[in-house]
Write a protein that holds these residues in place. Structure first.
Motif, PDB file in Angstrom:
ATOM      1  N   PHE A 132       3.322  -3.403  12.961  1.00  0.00           N
ATOM      2  CA  PHE A 132       2.151  -2.544  13.062  1.00  0.00           C
ATOM      3  C   PHE A 132       2.538  -1.268  13.806  1.00  0.00           C
ATOM      4  CE2 PHE A 132       0.539  -6.845  12.728  1.00  0.00           C
ATOM      5  CZ  PHE A 132      -0.511  -6.719  11.831  1.00  0.00           C
ATOM      6  N   LYS A 142      -3.724   7.004  11.910  1.00  0.00           N
ATOM      7  CA  LYS A 142      -3.778   5.872  10.974  1.00  0.00           C
ATOM      8  C   LYS A 142      -3.034   4.680  11.563  1.00  0.00           C
ATOM      9  CE  LYS A 142      -4.325   8.619   6.761  1.00  0.00           C
ATOM     10  NZ  LYS A 142      -3.860   8.844   5.377  1.00  0.00           N
ATOM     11  N   PHE A 143      -3.594   3.500  11.291  1.00  0.00           N
ATOM     12  CA  PHE A 143      -3.030   2.230  11.765  1.00  0.00           C
ATOM     13  C   PHE A 143      -2.433   1.511  10.567  1.00  0.00           C
ATOM     14  CE2 PHE A 143      -3.995  -2.284  13.334  1.00  0.00           C
ATOM     15  CZ  PHE A 143      -2.856  -2.326  14.110  1.00  0.00           C
ATOM     16  N   TRP A 144      -1.119   1.297  10.583  1.00  0.00           N
ATOM     17  CA  TRP A 144      -0.400   0.756   9.434  1.00  0.00           C
ATOM     18  C   TRP A 144       0.113  -0.660   9.695  1.00  0.00           C
ATOM     19  CZ3 TRP A 144      -0.145   3.206   4.790  1.00  0.00           C
ATOM     20  CH2 TRP A 144      -0.495   4.563   4.769  1.00  0.00           C
ATOM     21  N   LYS A 145       0.078  -1.451   8.646  1.00  0.00           N
ATOM     22  CA  LYS A 145       0.658  -2.788   8.670  1.00  0.00           C
ATOM     23  C   LYS A 145       1.745  -2.846   7.608  1.00  0.00           C
ATOM     24  CE  LYS A 145      -0.449  -7.709   7.993  1.00  0.00           C
ATOM     25  NZ  LYS A 145      -1.516  -8.690   7.676  1.00  0.00           N
ATOM     26  N   GLN A 147       4.470  -5.359   5.859  1.00  0.00           N
ATOM     27  CA  GLN A 147       4.740  -6.797   5.727  1.00  0.00           C
ATOM     28  C   GLN A 147       5.419  -7.086   4.406  1.00  0.00           C
ATOM     29  OE1 GLN A 147       1.173  -9.219   5.654  1.00  0.00           O
ATOM     30  NE2 GLN A 147       2.158 -10.870   6.797  1.00  0.00           N
ATOM     31  N   ARG A 226       0.422  -1.034   4.284  1.00  0.00           N
ATOM     32  CA  ARG A 226      -1.012  -0.909   4.003  1.00  0.00           C
ATOM     33  C   ARG A 226      -1.715  -0.284   5.195  1.00  0.00           C
ATOM     34  NH1 ARG A 226      -5.623  -4.439   4.137  1.00  0.00           N
ATOM     35  NH2 ARG A 226      -4.385  -6.089   5.108  1.00  0.00           N
ATOM     36  N   CYS A 227      -2.532   0.704   4.923  1.00  0.00           N
ATOM     37  CA  CYS A 227      -3.292   1.361   5.988  1.00  0.00           C
ATOM     38  C   CYS A 227      -4.492   0.483   6.340  1.00  0.00           C
ATOM     39  CB  CYS A 227      -3.741   2.749   5.539  1.00  0.00           C
ATOM     40  SG  CYS A 227      -4.610   3.665   6.819  1.00  0.00           S
ATOM     41  N   ARG A 228      -4.497  -0.025   7.556  1.00  0.00           N
ATOM     42  CA  ARG A 228      -5.568  -0.918   7.983  1.00  0.00           C
ATOM     43  C   ARG A 228      -6.802  -0.163   8.463  1.00  0.00           C
ATOM     44  NH1 ARG A 228      -4.148  -6.066   9.708  1.00  0.00           N
ATOM     45  NH2 ARG A 228      -6.384  -6.255  10.085  1.00  0.00           N
ATOM     46  N   ARG A 229      -6.577   0.926   9.199  1.00  0.00           N
ATOM     47  CA  ARG A 229      -7.709   1.689   9.727  1.00  0.00           C
ATOM     48  C   ARG A 229      -7.357   3.162   9.829  1.00  0.00           C
ATOM     49  NH1 ARG A 229      -7.568  -2.967  12.268  1.00  0.00           N
ATOM     50  NH2 ARG A 229      -9.362  -4.353  12.039  1.00  0.00           N
ATOM     51  N   GLU A 265      -9.385  -2.138  16.834  1.00  0.00           N
ATOM     52  CA  GLU A 265     -10.194  -2.798  15.817  1.00  0.00           C
ATOM     53  C   GLU A 265     -11.405  -1.976  15.387  1.00  0.00           C
ATOM     54  OE1 GLU A 265      -9.293  -5.668  14.452  1.00  0.00           O
ATOM     55  OE2 GLU A 265      -7.499  -5.702  15.710  1.00  0.00           O
ATOM     56  N   SER A 267     -12.696   1.779  14.310  1.00  0.00           N
ATOM     57  CA  SER A 267     -12.329   3.148  13.946  1.00  0.00           C
ATOM     58  C   SER A 267     -13.524   4.087  13.884  1.00  0.00           C
ATOM     59  CB  SER A 267     -11.621   3.152  12.585  1.00  0.00           C
ATOM     60  OG  SER A 267     -12.467   2.606  11.582  1.00  0.00           O
TER      61      SER A 267
END
Length: 515
Positions: A132, A142-145, A147, A226-229, A265, A267
């Motif tokens: 992350f 932007k918050f990225w995951k 995996q 994947r952009c989470r937020r 958590e 945004s």
């Protein structure tokens, strides 16, 4: 005790200067190759383990690298120890993946173009083998995951795989979703929906039983980002800093006039914790240039200003931290003020040491090390650009005086590093008695010039006396004896969290060194 005489161990001397060696380079330029603006690296960051490295560029891309030598090293460590070999870890990274983090945007309300350049990258806590990270441009975080996902394939088709269909395409019994752009329902994006080739014919005996194809997962994996937020619409001015909190749940973002506190958590909202905007903008005297959370205490953060001061604030004191708990600034020498005084005093970057006791700051001319328990002045000052003082007029004319150089500390806190012009970077020793001051060049042969011993010996960082450390490099030429090239500057670098390894960004190339 030996023969009734106590042996007193001699005090350990300062650590020896490091012998830096080239490790590897990514994106090396060939002679005469023109660098595209979008490929220039604008951010660089190691994660807490040092096993992953992220870079961002002016084109809005984030590139991830992973360390590979530590895996092989761990496998054979016991065998090497058993054979009494000296173990030397040579850091080696490889390209992992990349993704487009930001795109160019346009603010129609302000008629302002928002460029895609990545300003900062910060790693977040990893979980369940997923990585992350936070990335930001001037306006949007932007918050990225990232995996690994197993590749899914469509199998058990209705058409016999051994017979070609009328359109000349052999229908395989197992079609990978990654080999061609097939849709989830079995269609293909290369043809319009409902398309049927005139040459297509069903088998003469017909298809006795129609069944749904099956989607199966095999052992192949693909890395997916994947952009989470998206944390947007919270800053009127350009974001210059983001910093993770030690609680693993919150982070801050800072622009010229405000610092906002976010929950990872959530945004949709943030809390403004610092606001230096005056009622009348004509009264504005300084702006925020950098901000960072304390590495261990979740309630403490520091931010720097364009006047060369650092403020330490405690979130427990009030919701809006307009008043600081500590102020760190160096008093101006009498009679030394000039037109350039405030410009060169502006701090471009601050970093907490790993132990949280010291703060490293970088202004245009110097590196300064501060003890958070001592606000009378820096405990050490390292001269980086003193030789450029006669050239300040020229630097102002070509805007180089506004360049923002980053700084970093080693994991053990014994050394500091920062960049300069002509793709040079400097490493200073800051432990007791250290005289280390090394100038290196971001090439495959970094050891070009050893800077002379500082003019004044160093003292313990805990000493209440102020220590001035001079790099003693007052020439106007670089390590090759030629004039400094102000077009090639090493702005971004990062120190490995546990080892003496440096990653430096020179234009579009990423150089890595170890000692």
């Amino acid at each position: 005790m030996n023969g009734g005489v106590d042996e007193v161990a001699a005090p350990a001397g300062p650590p020896q200067p490091l012998d830096w060696k080239f490790s590897q380079v990514f994106g090396e330029r060939t002679a005469g190759e023109e660098v595209q603006e979008v490929d220039i690296i604008s951010a660089i960051e190691f994660d807490k383990t040092g096993d992953h490295l992220a870079t961002g560029d002016r084109g809005g891309r984030v590139v991830l690298f992973e360390r590979i030598d530590s895996r092989d090293h761990g496998r054979y460590r016991k065998e090497l120890e058993r054979m009494d070999y000296s173990i030397s870890r040579h850091p080696e990274f490889r390209y992992k993946t990349e993704f487009q983090s930001h795109e160019p945007e346009f603010d129609y309300l302000k008629s302002l173009e928002i460029e895609e350049k990545i300003n900062k990258i910060r790693w977040c806590q990893a979980a369940n083998s997923a990585l992350f990270l936070l990335s930001t441009n001037d306006k949007t975080i932007k918050f990225w995951k990232v995996q690994e996902k197993k590749v899914k394939k469509v199998c058990d088709m209705n058409v016999d795989p051994s017979k070609p269909t009328g359109n000349g395409v052999v229908a395989g019994s197992c079609l990978s979703t990654s080999s061609k752009p097939y849709l989830a329902n079995g269609g293909c994006t290369q043809r319009p929906f409902g398309y049927l080739n005139n040459d297509f014919s069903f088998p003469s005996e017909g298809i006795p039983h129609l069944h749904l194809p099956k989607v199966v997962t095999n052992h192949e994996t693909n890395l997916v980002a994947r952009c989470r937020r998206i944390y947007a619409h919270a800053h009127d001015y350009h974001i210059n800093s983001i910093s993770n909190n030690s609680d693993g749940e919150t982070f801050i973002s800072a622009d010229d006039l405000r610092i906002n506190l976010w929950n990872l958590e959530i945004s949709s909202q943030s809390f403004n914790i610092v606001d230096v905007k005056p009622t009348n903008m004509e009264d504005l005297t300084e702006v925020i240039t950098s901000a960072e959370f304390h590495p261990a205490h979740c309630n403490i953060l520091a931010y720097s200003s364009s006047k060369g001061s650092i403020r330490l604030i405690d979130l427990r004191q009030s919701a809006l931290c307009d008043s600081h708990s500590k102020l760190f600034e160096e008093q101006e020498a009498p009679g030394s003020r000039s037109f350039f005084t405030e410009i060169i005093a502006s701090i471009s970057d601050i970093k907490f040491a790993k132990d949280g006791r010291h703060i490293l700051s970088r202004d245009y001319m110097t590196l300064k090390l501060w003890d958070i328990n001592m606000d009378s002045g820096p405990v050490a000052t390292f001269q980086v650009h003193e030789h450029l003082r006669p050239k300040l007029c020229d630097l102002y004319e070509n805007d180089s005086i506004f360049d923002k150089f980053e700084c970093c500390l080693s994991g053990d806190g014994q050394r500091v590093a920062t960049g300069s012009y002509s793709n040079l970077f400097r490493v200073f020793g800051c432990s007791e008695g250290s005289a280390e001051a090394t100038t290196l060049e971001a090439t495959k042969n970094p050891m070009r010039k050893q800077v002379p011993t500082p003019s004044r010996p160093s003292r313990p960082l805990g000493s209440l006396s102020r220590v001035v450390r001079r790099g003693a490099d007052n020439s106007g030429v670089d390590s090759n004896g030629s004039a400094f090239d102000f077009a090639t500057k090493l702005l971004h670098l990062a120190w490995h969290p546990t080892e003496n390894s440096l990653a430096c960004a020179a234009s579009n190339s990423l150089y890595m060194y170890y000692a």
